[in-house]
Design a protein around this motif. Structure first.
Motif, PDB file in Angstrom:
ATOM      1  N   ASP A   1      -7.762  22.154  -2.176  1.00  0.00           N
ATOM      2  CA  ASP A   1      -8.821  21.245  -1.719  1.00  0.00           C
ATOM      3  C   ASP A   1      -8.326  20.232  -0.698  1.00  0.00           C
ATOM      4  OD1 ASP A   1     -10.663  22.490  -3.336  1.00  0.00           O
ATOM      5  OD2 ASP A   1     -10.410  21.078  -5.004  1.00  0.00           O
ATOM      6  N   TYR A   2      -7.188  19.617  -1.010  1.00  0.00           N
ATOM      7  CA  TYR A   2      -6.623  18.595  -0.125  1.00  0.00           C
ATOM      8  C   TYR A   2      -5.180  18.975   0.202  1.00  0.00           C
ATOM      9  CZ  TYR A   2     -10.663  15.857  -1.624  1.00  0.00           C
ATOM     10  OH  TYR A   2     -11.943  15.429  -1.895  1.00  0.00           O
ATOM     11  N   PRO A   3      -4.949  19.543   1.371  1.00  0.00           N
ATOM     12  CA  PRO A   3      -3.608  20.010   1.724  1.00  0.00           C
ATOM     13  C   PRO A   3      -2.561  18.898   1.851  1.00  0.00           C
ATOM     14  CG  PRO A   3      -5.277  21.014   3.116  1.00  0.00           C
ATOM     15  CD  PRO A   3      -5.948  19.894   2.382  1.00  0.00           C
ATOM     16  N   LEU A   4      -2.994  17.671   2.125  1.00  0.00           N
ATOM     17  CA  LEU A   4      -2.052  16.573   2.379  1.00  0.00           C
ATOM     18  C   LEU A   4      -2.089  15.521   1.273  1.00  0.00           C
ATOM     19  CD1 LEU A   4      -2.915  15.969   6.161  1.00  0.00           C
ATOM     20  CD2 LEU A   4      -1.230  17.550   5.206  1.00  0.00           C
ATOM     21  N   VAL A   5      -0.915  15.025   0.918  1.00  0.00           N
ATOM     22  CA  VAL A   5      -0.828  13.923  -0.046  1.00  0.00           C
ATOM     23  C   VAL A   5       0.245  12.951   0.428  1.00  0.00           C
ATOM     24  CG1 VAL A   5       0.833  15.117  -1.582  1.00  0.00           C
ATOM     25  CG2 VAL A   5      -0.634  13.295  -2.487  1.00  0.00           C
ATOM     26  N   TRP A   6      -0.046  11.647   0.273  1.00  0.00           N
ATOM     27  CA  TRP A   6       0.842  10.597   0.794  1.00  0.00           C
ATOM     28  C   TRP A   6       0.945   9.444  -0.202  1.00  0.00           C
ATOM     29  CZ3 TRP A   6       1.943  12.107   5.933  1.00  0.00           C
ATOM     30  CH2 TRP A   6       1.009  12.949   6.544  1.00  0.00           C
ATOM     31  N   SER A   7       1.958   8.600  -0.015  1.00  0.00           N
ATOM     32  CA  SER A   7       2.087   7.377  -0.823  1.00  0.00           C
ATOM     33  C   SER A   7       1.554   6.211   0.003  1.00  0.00           C
ATOM     34  CB  SER A   7       3.550   7.135  -1.219  1.00  0.00           C
ATOM     35  OG  SER A   7       4.412   7.237  -0.097  1.00  0.00           O
ATOM     36  N   TRP A   8       0.213   6.053  -0.025  1.00  0.00           N
ATOM     37  CA  TRP A   8      -0.461   5.060   0.806  1.00  0.00           C
ATOM     38  C   TRP A   8      -1.057   3.912   0.008  1.00  0.00           C
ATOM     39  CZ3 TRP A   8      -3.483   8.667   4.743  1.00  0.00           C
ATOM     40  CH2 TRP A   8      -2.543   9.244   5.616  1.00  0.00           C
ATOM     41  N   SER A   9      -0.500   3.619  -1.150  1.00  0.00           N
ATOM     42  CA  SER A   9      -0.968   2.454  -1.903  1.00  0.00           C
ATOM     43  C   SER A   9      -0.629   1.191  -1.120  1.00  0.00           C
ATOM     44  CB  SER A   9      -0.300   2.402  -3.277  1.00  0.00           C
ATOM     45  OG  SER A   9       1.101   2.216  -3.138  1.00  0.00           O
ATOM     46  N   GLN A  10      -1.304   0.105  -1.438  1.00  0.00           N
ATOM     47  CA  GLN A  10      -1.050  -1.158  -0.744  1.00  0.00           C
ATOM     48  C   GLN A  10       0.280  -1.726  -1.218  1.00  0.00           C
ATOM     49  OE1 GLN A  10      -4.447  -3.823  -0.302  1.00  0.00           O
ATOM     50  NE2 GLN A  10      -3.087  -5.587  -0.434  1.00  0.00           N
ATOM     51  N   SER A  11       1.345  -1.213  -0.634  1.00  0.00           N
ATOM     52  CA  SER A  11       2.708  -1.575  -1.019  1.00  0.00           C
ATOM     53  C   SER A  11       3.623  -1.223   0.141  1.00  0.00           C
ATOM     54  CB  SER A  11       3.131  -0.789  -2.272  1.00  0.00           C
ATOM     55  OG  SER A  11       3.171   0.602  -1.976  1.00  0.00           O
ATOM     56  N   GLU A  12       4.913  -1.425  -0.033  1.00  0.00           N
ATOM     57  CA  GLU A  12       5.859  -1.089   1.035  1.00  0.00           C
ATOM     58  C   GLU A  12       5.878   0.411   1.301  1.00  0.00           C
ATOM     59  OE1 GLU A  12       8.280  -2.085   4.124  1.00  0.00           O
ATOM     60  OE2 GLU A  12       7.213  -3.463   2.776  1.00  0.00           O
TER      61      GLU A  12
ATOM     62  N   THR B   1      -6.594  14.848   3.673  1.00  0.00           N
ATOM     63  CA  THR B   1      -5.759  14.009   2.811  1.00  0.00           C
ATOM     64  C   THR B   1      -6.439  13.761   1.476  1.00  0.00           C
ATOM     65  OG1 THR B   1      -4.457  12.860   4.494  1.00  0.00           O
ATOM     66  CG2 THR B   1      -4.968  11.612   2.518  1.00  0.00           C
ATOM     67  N   ASN B   2      -5.690  13.932   0.412  1.00  0.00           N
ATOM     68  CA  ASN B   2      -6.187  13.595  -0.927  1.00  0.00           C
ATOM     69  C   ASN B   2      -6.568  12.112  -0.930  1.00  0.00           C
ATOM     70  OD1 ASN B   2      -6.366  12.830  -3.689  1.00  0.00           O
ATOM     71  ND2 ASN B   2      -5.034  14.517  -4.280  1.00  0.00           N
ATOM     72  N   PRO B   3      -7.839  11.774  -1.177  1.00  0.00           N
ATOM     73  CA  PRO B   3      -8.256  10.369  -1.124  1.00  0.00           C
ATOM     74  C   PRO B   3      -7.508   9.469  -2.105  1.00  0.00           C
ATOM     75  CG  PRO B   3      -9.967  11.732  -2.120  1.00  0.00           C
ATOM     76  CD  PRO B   3      -8.961  12.665  -1.534  1.00  0.00           C
ATOM     77  N   ASN B   4      -6.969  10.059  -3.170  1.00  0.00           N
ATOM     78  CA  ASN B   4      -6.188   9.258  -4.118  1.00  0.00           C
ATOM     79  C   ASN B   4      -4.881   8.762  -3.513  1.00  0.00           C
ATOM     80  OD1 ASN B   4      -8.048   9.533  -6.229  1.00  0.00           O
ATOM     81  ND2 ASN B   4      -7.185  11.498  -6.855  1.00  0.00           N
ATOM     82  N   SER B   5      -4.520   9.291  -2.355  1.00  0.00           N
ATOM     83  CA  SER B   5      -3.302   8.846  -1.669  1.00  0.00           C
ATOM     84  C   SER B   5      -3.321   7.343  -1.433  1.00  0.00           C
ATOM     85  CB  SER B   5      -3.153   9.567  -0.319  1.00  0.00           C
ATOM     86  OG  SER B   5      -2.938  10.946  -0.501  1.00  0.00           O
ATOM     87  N   ARG B   6      -4.523   6.781  -1.307  1.00  0.00           N
ATOM     88  CA  ARG B   6      -4.663   5.342  -1.053  1.00  0.00           C
ATOM     89  C   ARG B   6      -4.231   4.498  -2.247  1.00  0.00           C
ATOM     90  NH1 ARG B   6     -10.687   6.187   1.395  1.00  0.00           N
ATOM     91  NH2 ARG B   6     -10.777   7.294  -0.602  1.00  0.00           N
ATOM     92  N   GLU B   7      -3.987   5.170  -3.380  1.00  0.00           N
ATOM     93  CA  GLU B   7      -3.518   4.471  -4.577  1.00  0.00           C
ATOM     94  C   GLU B   7      -2.151   4.993  -5.038  1.00  0.00           C
ATOM     95  OE1 GLU B   7      -6.504   5.219  -7.468  1.00  0.00           O
ATOM     96  OE2 GLU B   7      -8.137   4.382  -6.273  1.00  0.00           O
TER      97      GLU B   7
END
Length: 414
Positions: free
Chosen positions: A179-190, A237-243
């Motif tokens: 469903d979402y080919p991309l995943v990232w560590s995009w939480s509001q942090s460093e 992008t997996n929308p959960n990446s934002r967390e």
């Protein structure tokens, strides 16, 4: 005579009680990170070996998430019982030096040691011509990919540019492989700043100009955030990446829910471990992509060092412990989650065996490491930028507007 013998026996008993073997141990307090790079078990094993070689020493270890590491170090400075040894990020020496949090150990590092350690690793502990510790973790982010998914999509090799990554992700999504080919560590942090810095460097951007003024709101910096936002709008992008933090990325990729992920070195062997991953044996690694006509690869400097706090009451012993942890034999023995800082280690079969693809990617990635700004107010600037990126990723502000606001905040800092 009898009384004299009793007194002598008592004296001997006292000597036995206070003999070196039974004397109270000297306690060192050390602060580490509980995510990425070396595992807690690795560090505990390293420390057990140090304690065995130094039986009069007891090391009390504390592990905290990366997000808590900086503040723990700062707050402990005025605490009654602070730390002796701390793990610190490459972005903190300027601040820590300004406020006298770390001990200058320049006189403890000889020229031979300087030559034997990777040049880029020294930037982790150096500020203003002084050294505030020993490099311990040399790291950058890589592109991980699921070889099986790429093959199913008819893709023969991983992308070498970020636009090619988008194209491949679209193909994989359109074929219904994930469903979402991309995943990232995009939480509001460093964590999100590290990914942003990777994009920014690839696109020819800069955080600051020659006068220290923010310029990330334009050029490659703006294009970087626009690219991030576009991957969400396109449903790639997996929308959960934002967390997500880096560990969330590892778990998502390792469970087969993503075709691509950007993460630190430690993920390679864990994602290839059948006990930790359902995609073991299908994990590929490559340098993070570049941008045609601008860069051939991209990378962020995510290295970390070990330092002695200025308030430590056992500085010599603390340095001995740091020397042990950062020694070549110890680093080579624990090279599966974090690569050594020693140049010659990369010729050691014990380090390279089974990690050939990782080391191939590392040769490019470590040479391309892009630094985040070196300034005492970096934490404040980073916080403002984290908010701006999050607002853009959530769609509450346009990338340009969000970055302009962050730049205004950064401009008012030192």
């Amino acid at each position: 005579m009898k009384k004299s013998k009793l007194l002598m026996a008592a004296a001997l008993g006292a000597l036995v009680t206070t003999s070196p073997a039974n004397a109270e141990k000297t306690q060192l307090s050390a602060l580490f990170m509980a995510q990425a790079a070396y595992s807690e078990q690795d560090i505990e094993t390293m420390t057990a070996a140090f304690e065995k070689a130094n039986p009069s020493v007891d090391v009390k270890m504390e592990f905290v998430p990366y997000e808590a590491l900086h503040d723990k170090i700062v707050l402990s400075h005025n605490a009654a019982e602070g730390y002796d040894v701390v793990l610190f990020d490459v972005i903190w020496p300027a601040e820590f030096a300004q406020y006298g949090l770390l001990t200058d150990v320049s006189d403890k590092i000889n020229e031979a040691t300087k030559e034997e350690i990777l040049d880029g690793a020294w930037t982790t502990v150096e500020y203003g011509g002084k050294y505030y510790g020993m490099p311990w973790i040399v790291d950058t982010k890589y592109l991980f990919y699921n070889e099986k998914m790429l093959k199913e999509a008819g893709i023969s090799k991983p992308p070498v540019t970020w636009s090619e990554l988008t194209t491949q992700a679209k193909v994989i999504k359109d074929k219904g492989i994930v469903d979402y080919p991309l995943v990232w560590s995009w939480s509001q942090s460093e964590a999100v700043i590290c990914d942003y810095a990777t994009f920014l460097s690839a696109m020819g951007g800069e955080f600051l100009d020659a006068d220290g003024k923010p310029v990330f709101q334009q050029g490659g910096g703006l294009k970087a955030l626009e690219y991030m936002v576009d991957t969400i709008k396109l449903g790639l992008t997996n929308p959960n990446s934002r967390e997500y933090s880096e560990e969330d990325v590892r778990r998502t990729f390792s469970s087969g829910q993503a075709a691509f992920a950007v993460n630190w070195t430690y993920m390679y062997n864990l994602a290839n471990d059948p006990k930790e991953s359902s995609v073991a044996g299908h994990v590929g690694i490559a340098p993070a992509p570049g941008v045609e006509g601008i860069s051939s690869a991209s990378a962020v400097n995510g290295s970390m060092g070990l330092g002695i706090t200025s308030k430590s009451k056992h500085k010599d012993l603390a340095w001995k412990y740091i020397q042990h942890l950062s020694s070549k034999p110890v680093q080579e023995n624990f090279a599966k989650l974090s690569l050594p800082v020693w140049k010659s280690s990369y010729d050691n079969p014990a380090v390279t065996k089974g990690q050939e693809e990782l080391l191939k990617a590392a040769k490019v990635g470590l040479a391309a490491m892009y630094p985040r700004p070196t300034k005492a107010s970096y934490q404040e600037m980073s916080s403002a930028l984290q908010v701006a990126i999050q607002e853009a990723l959530l769609g509450s502000k346009e990338p340009a507007d969000a970055l302009n606001e962050a730049a205004d905040v950064a401009a008012d800092l030192d």
